[in-house]
Structures are given as C-alpha cells and as structure tokens.
Write a protein that holds these residues in place. Structure first.
Motif, mmCIF file in Angstrom:
data_model
loop_
_atom_site.group_PDB
_atom_site.id
_atom_site.type_symbol
_atom_site.label_atom_id
_atom_site.label_comp_id
_atom_site.label_asym_id
_atom_site.label_seq_id
_atom_site.Cartn_x
_atom_site.Cartn_y
_atom_site.Cartn_z
ATOM 1 N N THR A 41 13.033 -92.768 -2.374
ATOM 2 C CA THR A 41 13.362 -91.402 -2.797
ATOM 3 C C THR A 41 12.415 -90.397 -2.150
ATOM 4 O O THR A 41 12.832 -89.337 -1.667
ATOM 5 C CB THR A 41 13.236 -91.287 -4.336
ATOM 6 O OG1 THR A 41 13.985 -92.346 -4.928
ATOM 7 C CG2 THR A 41 13.763 -89.952 -4.830
ATOM 8 N N LEU A 42 11.117 -90.720 -2.146
ATOM 9 C CA LEU A 42 10.135 -89.777 -1.610
ATOM 10 C C LEU A 42 10.303 -89.587 -0.107
ATOM 11 O O LEU A 42 10.094 -88.498 0.423
ATOM 12 C CB LEU A 42 8.714 -90.262 -1.934
ATOM 13 C CG LEU A 42 8.330 -90.097 -3.408
ATOM 14 C CD1 LEU A 42 7.037 -90.855 -3.727
ATOM 15 C CD2 LEU A 42 8.172 -88.614 -3.768
ATOM 16 N N SER A 43 10.702 -90.663 0.558
ATOM 17 C CA SER A 43 10.902 -90.566 1.999
ATOM 18 C C SER A 43 12.046 -89.596 2.303
ATOM 19 O O SER A 43 11.986 -88.806 3.255
ATOM 20 C CB SER A 43 11.163 -91.972 2.545
ATOM 21 O OG SER A 43 12.089 -91.954 3.564
ATOM 22 N N GLU A 44 13.081 -89.628 1.457
ATOM 23 C CA GLU A 44 14.201 -88.681 1.634
ATOM 24 C C GLU A 44 13.755 -87.238 1.387
ATOM 25 O O GLU A 44 14.355 -86.294 1.878
ATOM 26 C CB GLU A 44 15.352 -89.041 0.683
ATOM 27 C CG GLU A 44 16.094 -90.305 1.131
ATOM 28 C CD GLU A 44 16.878 -90.987 -0.005
ATOM 29 O OE1 GLU A 44 16.941 -90.408 -1.115
ATOM 30 O OE2 GLU A 44 17.401 -92.100 0.221
ATOM 31 N N LYS A 45 12.700 -87.078 0.589
ATOM 32 C CA LYS A 45 12.172 -85.731 0.315
ATOM 33 C C LYS A 45 11.113 -85.327 1.342
ATOM 34 O O LYS A 45 10.475 -84.284 1.213
ATOM 35 C CB LYS A 45 11.530 -85.700 -1.079
ATOM 36 C CG LYS A 45 12.500 -85.817 -2.246
ATOM 37 C CD LYS A 45 11.714 -85.936 -3.557
ATOM 38 C CE LYS A 45 12.595 -86.193 -4.749
ATOM 39 N NZ LYS A 45 13.155 -84.969 -5.341
ATOM 40 N N GLY A 46 10.840 -86.199 2.297
ATOM 41 C CA GLY A 46 9.901 -85.842 3.359
ATOM 42 C C GLY A 46 8.487 -86.382 3.189
ATOM 43 O O GLY A 46 7.613 -86.095 3.998
ATOM 44 N N TYR A 47 8.251 -87.136 2.104
ATOM 45 C CA TYR A 47 6.926 -87.744 1.938
ATOM 46 C C TYR A 47 6.902 -89.088 2.670
ATOM 47 O O TYR A 47 7.675 -89.988 2.334
ATOM 48 C CB TYR A 47 6.613 -88.002 0.458
ATOM 49 C CG TYR A 47 6.501 -86.769 -0.406
ATOM 50 C CD1 TYR A 47 5.304 -86.072 -0.503
ATOM 51 C CD2 TYR A 47 7.590 -86.314 -1.150
ATOM 52 C CE1 TYR A 47 5.197 -84.951 -1.318
ATOM 53 C CE2 TYR A 47 7.492 -85.195 -1.968
ATOM 54 C CZ TYR A 47 6.293 -84.520 -2.047
ATOM 55 O OH TYR A 47 6.184 -83.424 -2.854
ATOM 56 N N GLN A 48 6.039 -89.209 3.659
ATOM 57 C CA GLN A 48 5.969 -90.447 4.431
ATOM 58 C C GLN A 48 4.631 -91.137 4.215
ATOM 59 O O GLN A 48 3.587 -90.500 4.356
ATOM 60 C CB GLN A 48 6.124 -90.155 5.935
ATOM 61 C CG GLN A 48 7.413 -89.444 6.305
ATOM 62 C CD GLN A 48 8.660 -90.319 6.113
ATOM 63 O OE1 GLN A 48 8.546 -91.535 5.990
ATOM 64 N NE2 GLN A 48 9.826 -89.699 6.075
ATOM 65 N N ASP A 104 7.973 -83.202 -8.399
ATOM 66 C CA ASP A 104 8.777 -83.693 -7.288
ATOM 67 C C ASP A 104 8.237 -85.042 -6.788
ATOM 68 O O ASP A 104 8.988 -85.914 -6.352
ATOM 69 C CB ASP A 104 8.652 -82.648 -6.160
ATOM 70 C CG ASP A 104 9.825 -82.688 -5.209
ATOM 71 O OD1 ASP A 104 10.955 -82.847 -5.705
ATOM 72 O OD2 ASP A 104 9.601 -82.534 -3.992
ATOM 73 N N PHE A 105 6.917 -85.167 -6.835
ATOM 74 C CA PHE A 105 6.283 -86.391 -6.348
ATOM 75 C C PHE A 105 6.200 -87.459 -7.451
ATOM 76 O O PHE A 105 6.341 -88.646 -7.191
ATOM 77 C CB PHE A 105 4.876 -86.071 -5.831
ATOM 78 C CG PHE A 105 4.224 -87.234 -5.120
ATOM 79 C CD1 PHE A 105 4.491 -87.485 -3.774
ATOM 80 C CD2 PHE A 105 3.356 -88.081 -5.788
ATOM 81 C CE1 PHE A 105 3.908 -88.561 -3.123
ATOM 82 C CE2 PHE A 105 2.766 -89.171 -5.136
ATOM 83 C CZ PHE A 105 3.045 -89.408 -3.803
ATOM 84 N N ILE A 106 6.000 -87.005 -8.681
ATOM 85 C CA ILE A 106 5.797 -87.940 -9.802
ATOM 86 C C ILE A 106 7.114 -88.585 -10.260
ATOM 87 O O ILE A 106 7.178 -89.795 -10.513
ATOM 88 C CB ILE A 106 5.196 -87.189 -11.022
ATOM 89 C CG1 ILE A 106 3.835 -86.602 -10.676
ATOM 90 C CG2 ILE A 106 5.094 -88.101 -12.242
ATOM 91 C CD1 ILE A 106 2.755 -87.608 -10.567
ATOM 92 N N ASN A 107 8.138 -87.751 -10.390
ATOM 93 C CA ASN A 107 9.373 -88.230 -11.011
ATOM 94 C C ASN A 107 9.984 -89.480 -10.388
ATOM 95 O O ASN A 107 10.458 -90.359 -11.122
ATOM 96 C CB ASN A 107 10.403 -87.097 -11.076
ATOM 97 C CG ASN A 107 10.042 -86.101 -12.167
ATOM 98 O OD1 ASN A 107 9.252 -86.415 -13.058
ATOM 99 N ND2 ASN A 107 10.588 -84.898 -12.087
ATOM 100 N N PRO A 108 9.981 -89.603 -9.053
ATOM 101 C CA PRO A 108 10.574 -90.820 -8.481
ATOM 102 C C PRO A 108 9.913 -92.108 -8.985
ATOM 103 O O PRO A 108 10.574 -93.132 -9.140
ATOM 104 C CB PRO A 108 10.354 -90.629 -6.968
ATOM 105 C CG PRO A 108 10.354 -89.148 -6.784
ATOM 106 C CD PRO A 108 9.655 -88.614 -8.009
ATOM 107 N N PHE A 109 8.612 -92.045 -9.266
ATOM 108 C CA PHE A 109 7.938 -93.239 -9.803
ATOM 109 C C PHE A 109 8.428 -93.547 -11.217
ATOM 110 O O PHE A 109 8.708 -94.691 -11.566
ATOM 111 C CB PHE A 109 6.416 -93.029 -9.830
ATOM 112 C CG PHE A 109 5.794 -92.970 -8.466
ATOM 113 C CD1 PHE A 109 5.503 -94.146 -7.785
ATOM 114 C CD2 PHE A 109 5.520 -91.768 -7.850
ATOM 115 C CE1 PHE A 109 4.946 -94.107 -6.511
ATOM 116 C CE2 PHE A 109 4.966 -91.722 -6.582
ATOM 117 C CZ PHE A 109 4.672 -92.886 -5.907
#
Lengths: 154, 154
Positions: free
Chosen positions: B103-110, B4-9
């Motif tokens: 993308t990560l921000s939309e998933k809640g990673y700030q 979930d964290f890796i794929n956006p990169f």
C-alpha cells in the motif's frame, strides 16, 4: 556470507569497546545459529536493507557485562539496567554498525539502516526465520562473555 | 509521521489477524511513545530502510494473546510459547509488513526491509533512540490487548 562481510562488524565492535569503554574483548569461534538459543539480558538490534542485502546485527549482553561497559564508558558505577544503560547499548550498536557500514561500503556492499532497537528483559531470546545463514560470534571479556549475531540473506 | 503512513500497517494487521487467525481486533487511540514502557512477552520486529525512510514496525503480544492467535491459525491448542508460536509471530510480522509495504509503495513510500526478528522473554521492553516519533497503537481483542509500535525517522 563470508569473512569479508563478518569481520568489519567484529573489528568495529572490538574497537568501540576498547576505545570507548576500556574493555578489551576477544572473538571466539563463530558458529551457525540453528537450534541454539543464546539468551541475553539486553540486546541492541539494527536492520540492514539494500538492493541485494537483507539482514541485521544484534549484540546481546548479560547484565554484568553491560553494567561494566556502561560504568567504564561514563565513569560512574551502574548496578542495574536503567535508561542510561539502555542508551549506552543503543549507542554501541549504532557505532559498531556505523564503523562496519563504512568498511563494507568501501568493499562494495551497499545498504541502508533501520532505526536501532534495544530489547531489555531477563534471559530473552532473539529468533529469526530466514533462508540465509545467521552467524553467532561469542566474545570473551574479563568480566564475562557476550555475543554478536549477524544475519544476512542475499 | 502522518495517518497516511500509519494506517496501512493497522489495516494490514487487522486483516491478517481476522482472515488468518479468526481474531477480530480493534485499534485504540494511538499515542507517542515517550517514557512509556510497554511490555510484551513476544515481539516481532522488522526494520525499514530507504533513501528517505528509516524505521521499524514492532508487534508485541502478551502470552495469552499470541497463544490464542497461534491456536486459531493452526487449529491446535498451544499452551506455551514454543518454536511454532515464535514462527507464527514472525510470519504475522512478515505478512503485515508485506501488506503495508504494498500500500505504501502505491502512495510513493519506497523502502527495503530487514530480516524480521522475534524476541521472546517475559515482560521485555523495546526501546529506541531516535529523533523521529514512535507511535504506539494499542489493539483490543476479546482475549486481551496487544500493541503495535511504528517508528519512523524521515
């Protein structure tokens, strides 16, 4: 970027090298990094990111300087940049940033830290692309010179 | 650290290289960086720092790959890593991180970002010292391979 922000890094660095590695160092005249290409054999880099702060600290050494520092810190003689020496460079970056962050936080500068990376490779160059200033501070030691680079975009 | 964290990169990187540099790339099997020493000739690094996130993204290219990418992006032929090529590597790191952050921000990673640095130097190595995992994802292109390193300590 003013001396208020720069000095804590320089003080923390001198303090770490002096107390942990018995290596007194003296900062020389800082200058703005523009077209200058300071080269190092090993560089510790750590990023800063806060609401109003974006930047990094890099500490670049030539091989003789880091070998001396590592030898002094661990009390054994290093003749090449191996994993232990890389760890030492990483640890110094961490300690310097830790010390500087504490002082800066008391002055009202708040920021988080990235994970420090250490680059090894003969004569590498660190570049950046930012509208903010990048200050290079050369340091003198009895073994040779090394330099610190502080970049801040705020 | 999960997909979930890796794929956006990875998605942002493929997208940038494809649309900006007409260079399709394919990720290969990721692996944990442990004693492996992946070497590159030019590496873009950008740090991440948030309340619960500390890490960095590094994209390392061999000389032929970055020269091809830069040539494709600017429509002129580069035969050596010069300042323009360094800027291109920096810009790619920026764009990939920008895309991934969104993308990560939309998933809640700030998290905030440091200023990207670009390292040049034949066969340099990037090391880190962290308790968190560092994932290396090799990429295949028709010109050769390059790799991405994502390190996260949360």
């Amino acid at each position: 970027m003013n001396a208020d922000f720069i000095n804590p890094f320089l003080e923390a660095l001198m303090n770490v090298l002096n107390t942990m590695a018995n290596t007194p160092s003296q900062p020389e005249k800082p200058f703005l990094k523009k077209d200058s290409k300071a080269k190092g054999d090993i560089t510790g880099i750590i990023g800063m990111a806060g609401e109003n702060i974006k930047g990094y600290l890099a500490i670049s050494y030539t091989e003789p300087v880091i070998l001396h520092v590592a030898s002094q810190m661990l009390g054994e003689t290093f003749t090449e940049i191996n994993d232990v020496v890389v760890d030492i460079a990483s640890e110094i970056t961490n300690m310097v940033m830790g010390g500087a962050k504490k002082t800066l936080s008391e002055k009202g500068y708040q920021f988080g830290l990235s994970i420090p990376t250490t680059v090894t490779g003969k004569n590498h160059i660190i570049s950046n692309k930012t509208s903010g200033p990048t200050i290079i501070v050369p340091f003198k030691t009895e073994i040779g010179d090394f330099f610190t680079e502080i970049c801040l975009d705020n």
